[in-house]
Design an enzyme around this catalytic site. Structure first.
Site, PDB file in Angstrom:
ATOM      1  N   CYS A 164       0.824  -1.214   0.000  1.00 36.33           N
ATOM      2  CA  CYS A 164       0.000   0.000   0.000  1.00 36.33           C
ATOM      3  C   CYS A 164       0.862   1.269   0.000  1.00 36.33           C
ATOM      4  O   CYS A 164       0.702   2.143  -0.856  1.00 36.33           O
ATOM      5  CB  CYS A 164      -0.969  -0.025   1.170  1.00 36.33           C
ATOM      6  SG  CYS A 164      -0.234  -0.552   2.731  1.00 36.33           S
TER       7      CYS A 164
HETATM    8  N1  LIG Z   1      -4.190  -4.332   5.007  1.00 31.40           N
HETATM    9  C1  LIG Z   1      -3.688  -3.628   4.003  1.00 31.40           C
HETATM   10  O1  LIG Z   1      -3.930  -2.403   3.877  1.00 31.40           O
HETATM   11  C2  LIG Z   1      -2.806  -4.295   2.970  1.00 31.40           C
HETATM   12  C3  LIG Z   1      -2.466  -3.575   1.824  1.00 31.40           C
HETATM   13  C4  LIG Z   1      -1.665  -4.183   0.846  1.00 31.40           C
HETATM   14  C5  LIG Z   1      -1.209  -5.473   1.041  1.00 31.40           C
HETATM   15  N2  LIG Z   1      -1.528  -6.147   2.169  1.00 31.40           N
HETATM   16  C6  LIG Z   1      -1.022  -7.524   2.310  1.00 31.40           C
HETATM   17  O2  LIG Z   1      -2.097  -8.416   1.992  1.00 31.40           O
HETATM   18  C7  LIG Z   1      -2.011  -9.591   2.792  1.00 31.40           C
HETATM   19  C8  LIG Z   1      -3.328  -9.738   3.581  1.00 31.40           C
HETATM   20  O3  LIG Z   1      -3.463  -8.590   4.408  1.00 31.40           O
HETATM   21  P1  LIG Z   1      -4.720  -8.323   5.322  1.00 31.40           P
HETATM   22  O4  LIG Z   1      -4.554  -6.966   5.875  1.00 31.40           O
HETATM   23  O5  LIG Z   1      -5.968  -8.661   4.575  1.00 31.40           O
HETATM   24  O6  LIG Z   1      -4.457  -9.412   6.477  1.00 31.40           O
HETATM   25  P2  LIG Z   1      -5.455  -9.961   7.596  1.00 31.40           P
HETATM   26  O7  LIG Z   1      -6.585  -9.018   7.777  1.00 31.40           O
HETATM   27  O8  LIG Z   1      -4.614 -10.302   8.774  1.00 31.40           O
HETATM   28  O9  LIG Z   1      -6.018 -11.322   6.943  1.00 31.40           O
HETATM   29  C9  LIG Z   1      -5.210 -12.447   6.724  1.00 31.40           C
HETATM   30  C10 LIG Z   1      -6.014 -13.575   6.097  1.00 31.40           C
HETATM   31  O10 LIG Z   1      -5.140 -14.693   5.968  1.00 31.40           O
HETATM   32  C11 LIG Z   1      -5.743 -15.838   6.601  1.00 31.40           C
HETATM   33  N3  LIG Z   1      -4.684 -16.658   7.228  1.00 31.40           N
HETATM   34  C12 LIG Z   1      -3.843 -16.267   8.211  1.00 31.40           C
HETATM   35  N4  LIG Z   1      -2.966 -17.242   8.487  1.00 31.40           N
HETATM   36  C13 LIG Z   1      -3.284 -18.279   7.671  1.00 31.40           C
HETATM   37  C14 LIG Z   1      -2.745 -19.585   7.478  1.00 31.40           C
HETATM   38  N5  LIG Z   1      -1.713 -20.030   8.203  1.00 31.40           N
HETATM   39  N6  LIG Z   1      -3.293 -20.378   6.528  1.00 31.40           N
HETATM   40  C15 LIG Z   1      -4.354 -19.959   5.807  1.00 31.40           C
HETATM   41  N7  LIG Z   1      -4.923 -18.721   5.943  1.00 31.40           N
HETATM   42  C16 LIG Z   1      -4.381 -17.903   6.865  1.00 31.40           C
HETATM   43  C17 LIG Z   1      -6.698 -15.280   7.635  1.00 31.40           C
HETATM   44  O11 LIG Z   1      -7.707 -16.235   7.806  1.00 31.40           O
HETATM   45  P3  LIG Z   1      -8.500 -16.498   9.157  1.00 31.40           P
HETATM   46  O12 LIG Z   1      -8.122 -15.427  10.132  1.00 31.40           O
HETATM   47  O13 LIG Z   1      -9.929 -16.456   8.757  1.00 31.40           O
HETATM   48  O14 LIG Z   1      -8.092 -17.828   9.585  1.00 31.40           O
HETATM   49  C18 LIG Z   1      -7.212 -14.038   6.919  1.00 31.40           C
HETATM   50  O15 LIG Z   1      -8.254 -14.369   6.036  1.00 31.40           O
HETATM   51  C19 LIG Z   1      -0.796  -9.407   3.713  1.00 31.40           C
HETATM   52  O16 LIG Z   1       0.302 -10.094   3.178  1.00 31.40           O
HETATM   53  C20 LIG Z   1      -0.581  -7.900   3.718  1.00 31.40           C
HETATM   54  O17 LIG Z   1       0.762  -7.540   3.950  1.00 31.40           O
HETATM   55  C21 LIG Z   1      -2.332  -5.596   3.142  1.00 31.40           C
END
Ligand SMILES: NC(=O)c1ccc[n+]([C@@H]2O[C@H](COP(=O)([O-])OP(=O)(O)OC[C@H]3O[C@@H](n4cnc5c(N)ncnc54)[C@H](OP(=O)(O)O)[C@@H]3O)[C@@H](O)[C@H]2O)c1
Length: 338
Positions: A147
């Site tokens: 981001c």
């Molecule tokens: N947030 C942002 O603004 C943003 C922007 C750009 C990129 N990103 C990147 O995008 C990715 C996701 O970010 P997010 O903010 O959406 O994260 P998040 O809210 O923490 O969500 C993570 C997701 O991954 C799943 N998960 C976690 N550990 C897992 C495992 N061991 N096996 C299978 N599923 C698993 C979780 O599932 P459950 O909890 O349902 O089990 C949840 O659905 C990250 O790599 C982050 O760096 C984030």
């Protein structure tokens, strides 16, 4: 086209589901979650109007049923899953940092974990359409940008590409809403810690620093070294980057504005604001837009470029859909203009 979202219960995954539900060329086949398997996603996010039920991750099933897959997982967890899906011939967009770097050593240094799929790094294309549209259109694996990098690179690319910046003078003072940290619970993002408060974090070195440097470095022949300091602000979503750079030669705001307008003239989602106007996060909320305001401080000889995006949208989910549209030959703006 049948698509799946792995990690659909996270902030970016749920945002993807929201957009894909309305996309005219897409049917969501499977959404996965570890903690909420067998639950309807509408029970977790009541604003999502759908009967889709979260499934436990079953790579074989997803590979058989879907031709396009989004992985919205924490870094390190993504690489194994992406590797398996890639070897099954699938098109994938990974939202994590696992495939964003050309050099695995940089990833290992900044993310503190070995890279298990080094051979795939050469095949992954960095998914910033404004710079790599052609390559994205031929890619099978796209690494969706971070981001802060999306906001910073779009703000600085015209200056770097035209070799207008003196030495290592780039300073990026960045602010993010709290969804940038993901949905998992942590003290640092607990309501009373964040509300009525602004603080800098990872001041000595944030992981997005090498990503911004690598991508800006591709636009020039010299090494780019930046100073990047992120701040957490008490809003849910939005990123504002105020970028400062000393200019090599005397330039006025009008000339710089013209340079930016020309650089982005074909871009449907980058808007260069008129002289004297600067963006705010609310203007880009829930959209794939990046708005950029420009001025030259003639006293200091510095350009000041301010960019705003929504971290969950242009900084993650809508940018991923923009990339999917390019990879699949759909209209690039499909499903993204409200
Ligand atoms: N947030 C942002 O603004 C943003 C922007 C750009 C990129 N990103 C990147 O995008 C990715 C996701 O970010 P997010 O903010 O959406 O994260 P998040 O809210 O923490 O969500 C993570 C997701 O991954 C799943 N998960 C976690 N550990 C897992 C495992 N061991 N096996 C299978 N599923 C698993 C979780 O599932 P459950 O909890 O349902 O089990 C949840 O659905 C990250 O790599 C982050 O760096 C984030």
């Amino acid at each position: 086209m049948k698509v799946s979202v792995i990690g659909a219960t996270g902030y970016t995954g749920a945002e993807l589901v929201k957009i894909l539900l309305k996309h005219p060329q897409v049917e969501i086949e499977t959404i996965t979650s570890q903690s909420f398997a067998n639950k309807k996603i509408s029970e977790i996010y009541p604003s999502l109007i759908t009967d889709l039920v979260c499934q436990e991750l079953n790579i074989n099933k997803i590979a058989l049923s879907s031709s396009f897959i989004f992985t919205a997982l924490p870094h390190r967890i993504s690489m194994e899953i992406v590797g398996k899906l890639h070897s099954r011939g699938k098109k994938i967009i990974d939202l994590s940092a696992d495939f964003r770097f050309i050099d695995p050593l940089i990833y290992e240094e900044w993310y503190g974990t070995p890279h298990q799929k080094k051979e795939l790094l050469k095949k992954a294309i960095y998914g910033l359409p404004e710079l790599y549209r052609e390559k994205i259109s031929r890619a099978r694996l796209v690494a969706n940008p971070g981001c802060y990098p999306t906001s910073s690179i779009l703000a600085l690319a015209p200056l770097v590409n035209n070799d207008l910046i003196k030495g290592n003078s780039i300073i990026i003072d960045a602010k993010s809403g709290v969804t940038g940290a993901g949905r998992a619970l942590s003290l640092a993002t607990h309501f009373p810690e964040v509300n009525e408060n602004v603080r800098a974090y990872q001041v000595k070195g944030h992981r997005h620093t090498p990503e911004i440097e690598e991508q800006l470095g591709k636009l020039t022949t010299r090494e780019i070294i930046i100073t990047f300091v992120p701040h957490l602000v008490p809003i849910n979503r939005g990123i504002l980057c105020t970028c400062y750079a000393a200019l090599k030669q005397k330039t006025d705001t009008k000339d710089l504005l013209k340079l930016y307008q020309d650089f982005y003239k074909e871009e449907p989602f980058v808007e260069i604001l008129p002289q004297g106007r600067f963006p705010q996060t609310k203007e880009v909320l829930d959209s794939n837009r990046c708005r950029i305001g420009i001025t030259v401080n003639e006293r200091s000889g510095r350009a000041i470029i301010i960019s705003a995006i929504d971290n969950l949208a242009k900084g993650a989910a809508t940018q991923a859909v923009q990339n999917m549209n390019i990879m699949c030959g759909f209209e690039e703006t499909m499903g993204l203009i409200q």
